[in-house]
Motif scaffolding. Structure first.
Motif, PDB file in Angstrom:
ATOM      1  N   LEU A  40      27.147  45.088  -5.302  1.00  0.00           N
ATOM      2  CA  LEU A  40      26.398  43.923  -5.666  1.00  0.00           C
ATOM      3  C   LEU A  40      25.558  43.525  -4.451  1.00  0.00           C
ATOM      4  O   LEU A  40      26.195  43.500  -3.243  1.00  0.00           O
ATOM      5  CB  LEU A  40      27.208  42.854  -6.142  1.00  0.00           C
ATOM      6  N   GLY A  41      24.295  43.411  -4.306  1.00  0.00           N
ATOM      7  CA  GLY A  41      23.650  42.865  -3.295  1.00  0.00           C
ATOM      8  C   GLY A  41      22.399  42.275  -3.456  1.00  0.00           C
ATOM      9  O   GLY A  41      22.116  41.820  -4.851  1.00  0.00           O
ATOM     10  N   CYS A  42      21.635  42.004  -2.396  1.00  0.00           N
ATOM     11  CA  CYS A  42      20.560  41.153  -2.663  1.00  0.00           C
ATOM     12  C   CYS A  42      19.408  41.239  -1.654  1.00  0.00           C
ATOM     13  O   CYS A  42      19.951  41.685  -0.351  1.00  0.00           O
ATOM     14  CB  CYS A  42      20.841  39.551  -2.830  1.00  0.00           C
ATOM     15  N   PHE A  43      18.166  41.254  -2.063  1.00  0.00           N
ATOM     16  CA  PHE A  43      17.132  41.352  -1.035  1.00  0.00           C
ATOM     17  C   PHE A  43      16.969  39.630  -0.708  1.00  0.00           C
ATOM     18  O   PHE A  43      16.950  38.933  -1.708  1.00  0.00           O
ATOM     19  CB  PHE A  43      16.056  41.745  -1.338  1.00  0.00           C
ATOM     20  N   TYR A  44      16.501  39.107   0.453  1.00  0.00           N
ATOM     21  CA  TYR A  44      16.242  37.570   0.638  1.00  0.00           C
ATOM     22  C   TYR A  44      15.243  37.313   1.659  1.00  0.00           C
ATOM     23  O   TYR A  44      15.251  38.129   2.465  1.00  0.00           O
ATOM     24  CB  TYR A  44      17.517  36.761   0.709  1.00  0.00           C
ATOM     25  N   LYS A  90      11.953  30.858   4.034  1.00  0.00           N
ATOM     26  CA  LYS A  90      10.558  30.353   4.150  1.00  0.00           C
ATOM     27  C   LYS A  90       9.950  30.648   5.605  1.00  0.00           C
ATOM     28  O   LYS A  90       8.841  30.412   5.868  1.00  0.00           O
ATOM     29  CB  LYS A  90      10.712  28.917   3.997  1.00  0.00           C
ATOM     30  N   ASP A  91      10.755  30.720   6.635  1.00  0.00           N
ATOM     31  CA  ASP A  91      10.145  31.134   8.000  1.00  0.00           C
ATOM     32  C   ASP A  91       9.711  32.491   8.164  1.00  0.00           C
ATOM     33  O   ASP A  91       9.211  32.985   9.226  1.00  0.00           O
ATOM     34  CB  ASP A  91      11.207  30.774   9.130  1.00  0.00           C
ATOM     35  N   GLY A  92       9.851  33.472   6.852  1.00  0.00           N
ATOM     36  CA  GLY A  92       9.289  34.669   7.245  1.00  0.00           C
ATOM     37  C   GLY A  92      10.436  35.831   7.336  1.00  0.00           C
ATOM     38  O   GLY A  92       9.920  36.961   7.036  1.00  0.00           O
ATOM     39  N   SER A  93      11.510  35.459   8.000  1.00  0.00           N
ATOM     40  CA  SER A  93      12.446  36.279   7.988  1.00  0.00           C
ATOM     41  C   SER A  93      13.098  37.004   6.639  1.00  0.00           C
ATOM     42  O   SER A  93      13.003  36.263   5.770  1.00  0.00           O
ATOM     43  CB  SER A  93      13.684  35.694   9.008  1.00  0.00           C
ATOM     44  N   LYS A  94      13.452  38.132   6.743  1.00  0.00           N
ATOM     45  CA  LYS A  94      14.060  38.635   5.752  1.00  0.00           C
ATOM     46  C   LYS A  94      15.002  39.817   5.727  1.00  0.00           C
ATOM     47  O   LYS A  94      14.809  40.578   6.865  1.00  0.00           O
ATOM     48  CB  LYS A  94      12.730  39.031   4.576  1.00  0.00           C
ATOM     49  N   ARG A  95      15.763  40.170   5.026  1.00  0.00           N
ATOM     50  CA  ARG A  95      16.915  41.154   4.875  1.00  0.00           C
ATOM     51  C   ARG A  95      17.400  41.442   3.678  1.00  0.00           C
ATOM     52  O   ARG A  95      16.973  40.861   2.644  1.00  0.00           O
ATOM     53  CB  ARG A  95      17.900  40.588   5.915  1.00  0.00           C
ATOM     54  N   LEU A  96      18.296  42.142   3.731  1.00  0.00           N
ATOM     55  CA  LEU A  96      19.168  42.858   2.508  1.00  0.00           C
ATOM     56  C   LEU A  96      20.596  42.674   2.888  1.00  0.00           C
ATOM     57  O   LEU A  96      21.131  43.020   4.100  1.00  0.00           O
ATOM     58  CB  LEU A  96      18.609  44.005   1.741  1.00  0.00           C
ATOM     59  N   ILE A  97      21.392  42.375   1.862  1.00  0.00           N
ATOM     60  CA  ILE A  97      22.894  42.366   1.838  1.00  0.00           C
ATOM     61  C   ILE A  97      23.503  43.068   0.965  1.00  0.00           C
ATOM     62  O   ILE A  97      23.108  42.875  -0.269  1.00  0.00           O
ATOM     63  CB  ILE A  97      23.318  40.845   2.056  1.00  0.00           C
ATOM     64  N   ASP A  98      24.177  44.095   1.077  1.00  0.00           N
ATOM     65  CA  ASP A  98      25.315  44.718   0.206  1.00  0.00           C
ATOM     66  C   ASP A  98      26.271  45.643   0.630  1.00  0.00           C
ATOM     67  O   ASP A  98      26.330  45.500   2.146  1.00  0.00           O
ATOM     68  CB  ASP A  98      24.302  45.535  -0.770  1.00  0.00           C
ATOM     69  N   GLY A  99      27.099  46.263   0.216  1.00  0.00           N
ATOM     70  CA  GLY A  99      28.225  46.947   0.788  1.00  0.00           C
ATOM     71  C   GLY A  99      28.090  48.023   1.884  1.00  0.00           C
ATOM     72  O   GLY A  99      28.912  48.437   2.306  1.00  0.00           O
ATOM     73  N   LEU A 100      26.714  48.603   1.761  1.00  0.00           N
ATOM     74  CA  LEU A 100      26.276  49.573   2.629  1.00  0.00           C
ATOM     75  C   LEU A 100      26.055  49.217   4.241  1.00  0.00           C
ATOM     76  O   LEU A 100      25.918  49.722   5.259  1.00  0.00           O
ATOM     77  CB  LEU A 100      25.301  50.341   2.252  1.00  0.00           C
ATOM     78  N   GLN A 101      26.102  47.563   4.208  1.00  0.00           N
ATOM     79  CA  GLN A 101      25.430  47.024   5.571  1.00  0.00           C
ATOM     80  C   GLN A 101      26.719  46.593   6.232  1.00  0.00           C
ATOM     81  O   GLN A 101      26.546  46.078   7.453  1.00  0.00           O
ATOM     82  CB  GLN A 101      24.683  45.779   5.186  1.00  0.00           C
ATOM     83  N   PHE A 102      27.920  46.514   5.706  1.00  0.00           N
ATOM     84  CA  PHE A 102      29.033  45.846   6.327  1.00  0.00           C
ATOM     85  C   PHE A 102      30.475  46.747   5.893  1.00  0.00           C
ATOM     86  O   PHE A 102      30.527  47.284   4.810  1.00  0.00           O
ATOM     87  CB  PHE A 102      29.398  44.496   5.956  1.00  0.00           C
ATOM     88  N   SER A 103      31.438  46.509   6.657  1.00  0.00           N
ATOM     89  CA  SER A 103      32.877  47.203   6.316  1.00  0.00           C
ATOM     90  C   SER A 103      33.093  46.565   5.070  1.00  0.00           C
ATOM     91  O   SER A 103      33.098  45.749   4.518  1.00  0.00           O
ATOM     92  CB  SER A 103      33.841  46.594   7.582  1.00  0.00           C
ATOM     93  N   HIS A 108      28.152  37.278   1.272  1.00  0.00           N
ATOM     94  CA  HIS A 108      28.735  38.195   0.367  1.00  0.00           C
ATOM     95  C   HIS A 108      30.055  38.211   0.783  1.00  0.00           C
ATOM     96  O   HIS A 108      30.598  38.235   1.793  1.00  0.00           O
ATOM     97  CB  HIS A 108      27.909  39.623   0.526  1.00  0.00           C
ATOM     98  N   GLN A 109      31.075  37.912  -0.046  1.00  0.00           N
ATOM     99  CA  GLN A 109      32.470  37.817   0.005  1.00  0.00           C
ATOM    100  C   GLN A 109      33.185  39.102   0.627  1.00  0.00           C
ATOM    101  O   GLN A 109      34.227  38.958   1.133  1.00  0.00           O
ATOM    102  CB  GLN A 109      33.093  37.059  -1.212  1.00  0.00           C
ATOM    103  N   GLY A 110      32.619  40.264   0.210  1.00  0.00           N
ATOM    104  CA  GLY A 110      33.234  41.541   0.693  1.00  0.00           C
ATOM    105  C   GLY A 110      32.942  42.609  -0.389  1.00  0.00           C
ATOM    106  O   GLY A 110      33.062  42.359  -1.741  1.00  0.00           O
ATOM    107  N   ASP A 111      33.030  43.980   0.190  1.00  0.00           N
ATOM    108  CA  ASP A 111      32.851  44.988  -0.787  1.00  0.00           C
ATOM    109  C   ASP A 111      34.255  45.296  -1.400  1.00  0.00           C
ATOM    110  O   ASP A 111      35.006  45.455  -0.867  1.00  0.00           O
ATOM    111  CB  ASP A 111      32.427  46.198   0.206  1.00  0.00           C
TER     112      ASP A 111
END
Length: 210
Positions: free
Chosen positions: A50-54, A57-70, A94-97
């Motif tokens: 499970l993940g998300c793009f976000y 409003k200040d223009g910063s953006k990133r994505l979060i999912d299990g490939l990004q962290f332990s 994200h609570q964890g993979d």
């Protein structure tokens, strides 16, 4: 009582100015355990994410999912890490993979109502990392719960697409104090393919959990 948004493109909008406060914590959950049956049947080898793009409003953006962290579940909600952070920007955590082990609750992303007004948009997605070839071989269910809105519930095991990446829903918080939740359910080859459709502009390299 929640009302399921059944069709792609269905949307619900609320005026935050009228409610005078953000309605509450947003909870996004991917569950494919169903009491552990599918995990036991496949020897614990199913790995869905499970993940998300976000975008803030200040223009910063990133994505979060299990490939990004332990894959461990030791991340704290008050620390800024690749899992996000609950108590400071991006106010998405994200609570964890879950790699198909003992967890019965799958994976969960939480959005803190205290900072939600700083978020511009979120696109929630899920993908098959390992263990099965297509969604119909799983019993996975994704649920997006936004207080004051109809739940978005997508039974991934009912999907016939052979593509392993699915954009589930869009959550947008406007400068005019409106919050909109929209069901997507569009299928893609990978992160990059989905990125191009929804205009995020990230660069990608092959990911690994090893």
């Amino acid at each position: 009582m929640a009302i399921e948004l059944r069709k792609s493109g269905d949307r619900h909008r609320i005026n935050l100015a009228k409610t005078k406060a953000f309605p509450g914590e947003i909870k996004i959950n991917l569950d494919w355990s169903k009491g552990g049956f599918m995990k036991k049947m496949f020897g614990g080898a199913i790995d869905l994410d499970l993940g998300c793009f976000y975008e803030m409003k200040d223009g910063s953006k990133r994505l979060i999912d299990g490939l990004q962290f332990s894959h461990g579940r030791g991340g704290r909600r008050d620390q800024q890490t690749n899992q996000g952070c609950y108590t400071q920007k991006p106010f998405i955590w994200h609570q964890g993979d879950d790699r198909g082990g003992n967890s019965e609750s799958g994976e969960t992303i939480l959005v803190n109502p205290a900072g939600a007004s700083e978020i511009k948009r979120i696109i929630v997605y899920t993908f098959i990392f390992d263990g099965v070839a297509q969604w119909s071989q799983t019993d996975a269910v994704v649920k997006v719960s936004v207080p004051g809105n109809e739940d978005i519930i997508v039974k991934m095991g009912d999907q016939n697409s052979n593509k392993r990446f699915c954009a589930i829903a869009a959550i947008e918080i406007g400068d005019d104090n409106t919050l909109e939740v929209r069901k997507l359910v569009t299928f893609h080859d990978n992160h990059s393919d989905c990125d191009k459709m929804y205009g995020w502009g990230f660069n990608y390299s092959p990911g690994s959990k090893d």
